[in-house]
Write an enzyme that holds these catalytic residues in place. Structure first.
Site, PDB file in Angstrom:
ATOM      1  N   ARG A 107       0.837  -1.210   0.000  1.00 12.84           N
ATOM      2  CA  ARG A 107       0.000   0.000   0.000  1.00 12.84           C
ATOM      3  C   ARG A 107       0.868   1.255   0.000  1.00 12.84           C
ATOM      4  O   ARG A 107       0.561   2.250   0.638  1.00 12.84           O
ATOM      5  CB  ARG A 107      -0.956   0.014   1.198  1.00 12.84           C
ATOM      6  CG  ARG A 107      -1.867  -1.178   1.295  1.00 12.84           C
ATOM      7  CD  ARG A 107      -2.834  -1.273   0.118  1.00 12.84           C
ATOM      8  NE  ARG A 107      -3.675  -2.441   0.270  1.00 12.84           N
ATOM      9  CZ  ARG A 107      -3.383  -3.649  -0.201  1.00 12.84           C
ATOM     10  NH1 ARG A 107      -2.245  -3.836  -0.865  1.00 12.84           N
ATOM     11  NH2 ARG A 107      -4.195  -4.665  -0.038  1.00 12.84           N
TER      12      ARG A 107
ATOM     13  N   SER B 262     -11.769  -0.609   2.989  1.00  8.77           N
ATOM     14  CA  SER B 262     -10.880  -0.907   4.113  1.00  8.77           C
ATOM     15  C   SER B 262     -10.259   0.382   4.637  1.00  8.77           C
ATOM     16  O   SER B 262      -9.561   1.084   3.895  1.00  8.77           O
ATOM     17  CB  SER B 262      -9.779  -1.870   3.673  1.00  8.77           C
ATOM     18  OG  SER B 262     -10.340  -3.079   3.213  1.00  8.77           O
TER      19      SER B 262
ATOM     20  N   GLU C  47      -5.366   3.366   6.037  1.00  5.26           N
ATOM     21  CA  GLU C  47      -5.138   3.196   4.607  1.00  5.26           C
ATOM     22  C   GLU C  47      -5.677   4.388   3.834  1.00  5.26           C
ATOM     23  O   GLU C  47      -5.135   4.763   2.794  1.00  5.26           O
ATOM     24  CB  GLU C  47      -5.806   1.901   4.110  1.00  5.26           C
ATOM     25  CG  GLU C  47      -5.488   1.548   2.680  1.00  5.26           C
ATOM     26  CD  GLU C  47      -5.939   0.146   2.316  1.00  5.26           C
ATOM     27  OE1 GLU C  47      -6.386  -0.035   1.175  1.00  5.26           O
ATOM     28  OE2 GLU C  47      -5.833  -0.760   3.158  1.00  5.26           O
TER      29      GLU C  47
END
Length: 338
Positions: A164, A238, A334
């Site tokens: 990520r 998420s 995130e």
């Protein structure tokens, strides 16, 4: 190109947060982008670049210029009997691109079905799901350098992809605007990934053999069973990254919680399921006002209607503190908190 004042951003973020932007503009071409950077308003204001609005949390009005990137277009080039190159403009919807490649029996992106957002923001985050990351099939991208006011391309190595993560979230943060991305996909002998999550079980339940299309459909079904539709309940998918810890830390947690969900993540490291950590800490289904944790997937924070971004941010911080107290594991957001 028209720069608007006092624009409601509710329709432009998947949390559905009704915050305002002082200035707002849509960009549909590279020529408009070049024109925009010479505009006095652009030069004088803070700037927020907006793609699909799926990876952000607005915590108040944006006292600057919001630029909505809407560049469109996609192409496919057959390179050989076994490979094809697919290019897509940054404003293309990610899931629609994946379905377009699946429809042409091009393999590589099928595990990334139904991930929200646009193509241009996908490399910045190095999006991933079900054992596949964008970097696995990435070839190059085209970006505008806001400092030098020039165009350049980035190959895979130059993007410095991680979990990520990319150079665009690190040393190059805020410097480049991605306007197009190229992928190298398979036409035949594609290595299908069914070994992560519940893909194999979903295929068996459906009585289907693994294929590019059946895997995409299985991933869509799994995600729809767990994740709320932003059109119905505001969310950004998420909210937290799955934390990567040492094998020693994993063993420490496993000793107390044998059912902990984890996957190998390189040499002497394990990736813990953030959703499991949050659920085990007691947050699944929690709600305070209109800010809450989804009752089917604890990794998803939701806006049930009229929550403010600051309320969702406070909830996220409470969850982070609780998980750290319970497991001595730090959760990292995130989504980008604005």
């Amino acid at each position: 190109m028209e720069i608007l004042k006092d624009q409601d951003l509710g329709p432009f973020n998947t949390f559905g947060l009704a915050e305002q932007a002082r200035y707002f503009v849509r960009i549909a071409s590279e020529a408009q982008l070049e024109e925009l950077v010479e505009n006095p308003i652009f030069k004088e204001q803070k700037v927020l670049w907006l793609g699909g609005g799926s990876n952000m949390l607005l915590t108040g009005p944006f006292e600057g210029l919001v630029v909505k990137l809407e560049l469109k277009g996609r192409e496919v080039e057959m390179l050989s009997d076994s490979e094809a190159r697919v290019w897509a403009a940054g404003g293309e919807n990610w899931h629609e691109l994946v379905q377009w490649t699946v429809g042409q029996d091009l393999g590589g992106l099928e595990n990334l079905s139904l991930i929200p957002g646009n193509v241009g923001t996908a490399p910045i985050q190095n999006i991933g799901a079900y054992g596949v990351e964008l970097k696995d099939h990435f070839e190059s991208l085209r970006a505008f350098d806001l400092e030098e006011k020039t165009w350049r391309s980035f190959n895979r190595e130059e993007c410095q992809f991680g979990y990520r993560q990319s150079v665009f979230k690190g040393e190059a943060r805020g410097r480049y605007v991605v306007t197009g991305v190229s992928f190298r996909l398979s036409r035949q002998n594609h290595q299908l990934r069914t070994d992560y999550g519940a893909i194999q079980q979903e295929l068996e339940k459906r009585g289907e053999e693994p294929s590019i299309r059946s895997i995409s459909e299985a991933v869509i079904a799994i995600r729809q069973s767990k994740l709320p539709n932003p059109a119905e309940i505001g969310n950004s998918g998420s909210f937290f990254k799955n934390p990567v810890v040492s094998k020693e830390d994993h063993q420490r947690i496993q000793k107390q919680y044998p059912e902990v969900v984890a996957y190998p993540a390189g040499v002497e490291q394990m990736k813990l399921a953030a959703g499991w950590l949050i659920e085990r800490a007691g947050w699944k289904g929690y709600r305070k006002g209109d800010a809450g944790v989804h009752n089917k997937q604890a990794l998803v924070l939701v806006n049930y209607g009229k929550a403010r971004g600051a309320e969702i941010k406070a909830l996220a911080e409470a969850i982070q503190a609780s998980v750290y107290t319970t497991f001595a594991v730090a959760l990292e957001a995130e989504v980008n908190i604005i």
